[in-house]
Write an enzyme that holds these catalytic residues in place. Structure first.
Site, PDB file in Angstrom:
ATOM      1  N   GLU A 116      -7.376   1.583   8.207  1.00 11.85           N
ATOM      2  CA  GLU A 116      -8.424   0.613   7.855  1.00 11.85           C
ATOM      3  C   GLU A 116      -8.644  -0.382   8.996  1.00 11.85           C
ATOM      4  O   GLU A 116      -9.756  -0.873   9.188  1.00 11.85           O
ATOM      5  CB  GLU A 116      -8.077  -0.088   6.532  1.00 11.85           C
ATOM      6  CG  GLU A 116      -8.291   0.865   5.355  1.00 11.85           C
ATOM      7  CD  GLU A 116      -7.501   0.553   4.110  1.00 11.85           C
ATOM      8  OE1 GLU A 116      -6.875  -0.520   4.017  1.00 11.85           O
ATOM      9  OE2 GLU A 116      -7.501   1.413   3.196  1.00 11.85           O
ATOM     10  N   HIS A 140      -2.862   0.737  10.947  1.00 10.63           N
ATOM     11  CA  HIS A 140      -3.369   1.330   9.696  1.00 10.63           C
ATOM     12  C   HIS A 140      -4.812   1.785   9.928  1.00 10.63           C
ATOM     13  O   HIS A 140      -5.577   1.136  10.633  1.00 10.63           O
ATOM     14  CB  HIS A 140      -3.293   0.293   8.570  1.00 10.63           C
ATOM     15  CG  HIS A 140      -3.558   0.887   7.222  1.00 10.63           C
ATOM     16  ND1 HIS A 140      -4.833   1.154   6.775  1.00 10.63           N
ATOM     17  CD2 HIS A 140      -2.710   1.292   6.234  1.00 10.63           C
ATOM     18  CE1 HIS A 140      -4.754   1.690   5.565  1.00 10.63           C
ATOM     19  NE2 HIS A 140      -3.484   1.790   5.218  1.00 10.63           N
ATOM     20  N   GLY A 171      -6.588   6.296  -0.387  1.00 12.29           N
ATOM     21  CA  GLY A 171      -7.473   5.682  -1.371  1.00 12.29           C
ATOM     22  C   GLY A 171      -8.456   6.641  -2.020  1.00 12.29           C
ATOM     23  O   GLY A 171      -9.394   6.222  -2.693  1.00 12.29           O
ATOM     24  N   GLU A 229      -0.352   9.206   7.694  1.00 18.02           N
ATOM     25  CA  GLU A 229      -1.362   8.837   6.700  1.00 18.02           C
ATOM     26  C   GLU A 229      -2.681   9.544   7.024  1.00 18.02           C
ATOM     27  O   GLU A 229      -3.527   8.979   7.748  1.00 18.02           O
ATOM     28  CB  GLU A 229      -1.581   7.323   6.726  1.00 18.02           C
ATOM     29  CG  GLU A 229      -0.396   6.521   6.248  1.00 18.02           C
ATOM     30  CD  GLU A 229      -0.829   5.310   5.432  1.00 18.02           C
ATOM     31  OE1 GLU A 229      -0.345   5.163   4.325  1.00 18.02           O
ATOM     32  OE2 GLU A 229      -1.678   4.545   5.908  1.00 18.02           O
ATOM     33  N   ASN A 279       1.822  -1.438   0.312  1.00 10.22           N
ATOM     34  CA  ASN A 279       0.798  -2.145   1.087  1.00 10.22           C
ATOM     35  C   ASN A 279      -0.191  -2.760   0.098  1.00 10.22           C
ATOM     36  O   ASN A 279      -1.002  -2.051  -0.492  1.00 10.22           O
ATOM     37  CB  ASN A 279       0.098  -1.139   2.023  1.00 10.22           C
ATOM     38  CG  ASN A 279      -1.070  -1.758   2.784  1.00 10.22           C
ATOM     39  OD1 ASN A 279      -1.275  -2.969   2.739  1.00 10.22           O
ATOM     40  ND2 ASN A 279      -1.822  -0.919   3.471  1.00 10.22           N
ATOM     41  N   LYS A 285      -2.583  -4.699   0.727  1.00  9.39           N
ATOM     42  CA  LYS A 285      -3.916  -4.868   1.349  1.00  9.39           C
ATOM     43  C   LYS A 285      -4.462  -6.281   1.064  1.00  9.39           C
ATOM     44  O   LYS A 285      -3.687  -7.216   0.925  1.00  9.39           O
ATOM     45  CB  LYS A 285      -4.868  -3.768   0.873  1.00  9.39           C
ATOM     46  CG  LYS A 285      -4.281  -2.370   1.073  1.00  9.39           C
ATOM     47  CD  LYS A 285      -5.290  -1.282   0.988  1.00  9.39           C
ATOM     48  CE  LYS A 285      -4.579   0.063   1.140  1.00  9.39           C
ATOM     49  NZ  LYS A 285      -5.497   1.182   1.299  1.00  9.39           N
ATOM     50  N   SER A 331      -2.589   8.373  -1.333  1.00 14.37           N
ATOM     51  CA  SER A 331      -2.733   8.725  -2.753  1.00 14.37           C
ATOM     52  C   SER A 331      -1.430   9.205  -3.401  1.00 14.37           C
ATOM     53  O   SER A 331      -1.454  10.120  -4.230  1.00 14.37           O
ATOM     54  CB  SER A 331      -3.846   9.771  -2.927  1.00 14.37           C
ATOM     55  OG  SER A 331      -5.085   9.227  -2.522  1.00 14.37           O
TER      56      SER A 331
HETATM   57  C1  PEP Z   1      -2.591   3.083   2.395  1.00 14.92           C
HETATM   58  O1  PEP Z   1      -3.613   2.400   2.430  1.00 14.92           O
HETATM   59  O2  PEP Z   1      -1.726   2.982   3.275  1.00 14.92           O
HETATM   60  C2  PEP Z   1      -2.439   4.028   1.301  1.00 14.92           C
HETATM   61  C3  PEP Z   1      -1.509   4.934   1.391  1.00 14.92           C
HETATM   62  O3  PEP Z   1      -3.305   3.881   0.248  1.00 14.92           O
HETATM   63  P1  PEP Z   1      -3.349   4.768  -1.094  1.00 14.92           P
HETATM   64  O4  PEP Z   1      -1.938   4.911  -1.589  1.00 14.92           O
HETATM   65  O5  PEP Z   1      -4.205   3.987  -2.019  1.00 14.92           O
HETATM   66  O6  PEP Z   1      -3.946   6.085  -0.719  1.00 14.92           O
END
Ligand code: PEP
Length: 258
Positions: free
Chosen positions: A98, A96, A173, A167, A9, A11, A212
């Site tokens: 976000e 997601h 993040g 997630e 992703n 973003k 992460s």
């Molecule tokens: C995400 O935003 O879907 C995600 C998994 O981000 P990160 O790997 O940076 O935690």
């Protein structure tokens, strides 16, 4: 052998030049893909067409980070999943965290978006996950069940294909991934919840983990039996890390007998 997925992703990052550089760096490190592990890249909307032409013939697949719950119409600023399909996308990330946090998307909208994506011929990657507060209050399963049930109110298990992404919001993040044990527990919970509706659909439904994931923790996360791949944010912007995570998933899936 069973299939696995590694989804990057990107973003709201990238530019025409940096997308091409990142893709080239990924391809240099991973010129051929495993037939068992699909690599899906999800660039920002304006770059879908650019990326579609760049990934042509490479085996890398394309996804979008969001789509409308409508296929067409007077919805200013929205993007139809049908348009994404026409441009070469095979996948779309839905719900997601976000988007839930910054755009106020709710469970019902997520379900409608998943259905519109399926109707357009895309595979929705449906994100579910709890906040740190919900986990602390032992509400994780209640939240996951609510999010999943809302989506499955729209999905027709008889023939639709979907990917669920677990997630946990506290892991996205932050650099603090969920432990492999937590991930396995929640993936098994998600599978058992869907099994109440349709056991055979639940058994073959891919559940990927995001939050992460890095080269250093990928192998232990992917070794869990109910983990079918990863959704990668920050590490997907670094070719070396992303390919190391991909190779870790390939290794895990090759060591499994399924
Ligand atoms: C995400 O935003 O879907 C995600 C998994 O981000 P990160 O790997 O940076 O935690």
């Amino acid at each position: 052998m069973k299939k696995y997925w590694l989804v990057g992703n990107w973003k709201m990052h990238g530019s025409l030049a940096s997308n091409a550089t990142l893709l080239n760096a990924i391809r240099e490190r991973q010129p051929a893909l495993s037939p068992y592990v699909d690599m899906v890249l999800c660039p920002a909307f304006p770059y879908i067409a650019q990326m579609a032409s760049l990934v042509e013939g490479t085996g890398i697949q394309l996804g979008a980070q969001n789509a409308s719950d409508h296929l067409q119409g007077a919805y200013t600023g929205e993007t139809s999943p049908r348009m994404l399909k026409e441009l070469g996308c095979g996948y779309v990330i839905i719900g997601h965290s976000e988007r839930r946090i910054y755009q106020g998307e709710n469970d019902g909208l997520m379900g409608r978006k998943a259905l519109a994506a399926i109707d357009a011929g895309l595979i929705p990657i449906i994100c579910v996950g709890e906040t740190a507060e919900e986990r602390d209050k032992s509400r994780t399963h209640e939240v996951l069940a609510r999010q999943l049930d809302a989506a499955f109110g729209y999905i027709r298990t008889a023939h639709d294909q979907v990917i669920i992404a677990y997630e946990p919001i506290w892991a996205i993040g932050t650099g603090i991934a969920a432990t492999p044990e937590i991930v396995q527990t929640e993936h098994a919970f998600l599978r058992s919840r869907v099994a109440q509706r349709d056991p055979s659909f639940a058994a073959r439904m891919p559940i990927i983990y995001g939050g992460s994931v890095k080269p250093g923790n990928a192998a232990s996360l992917f070794s869990m039996p109910d983990v079918d791949g990863g959704l990668i944010g920050s590490a997907a912007l670094n070719a070396e890390d992303f390919v190391a995570i991909y190779q870790s998933l390939v290794k895990t899936c090759e060591s499994r007998a399924d």
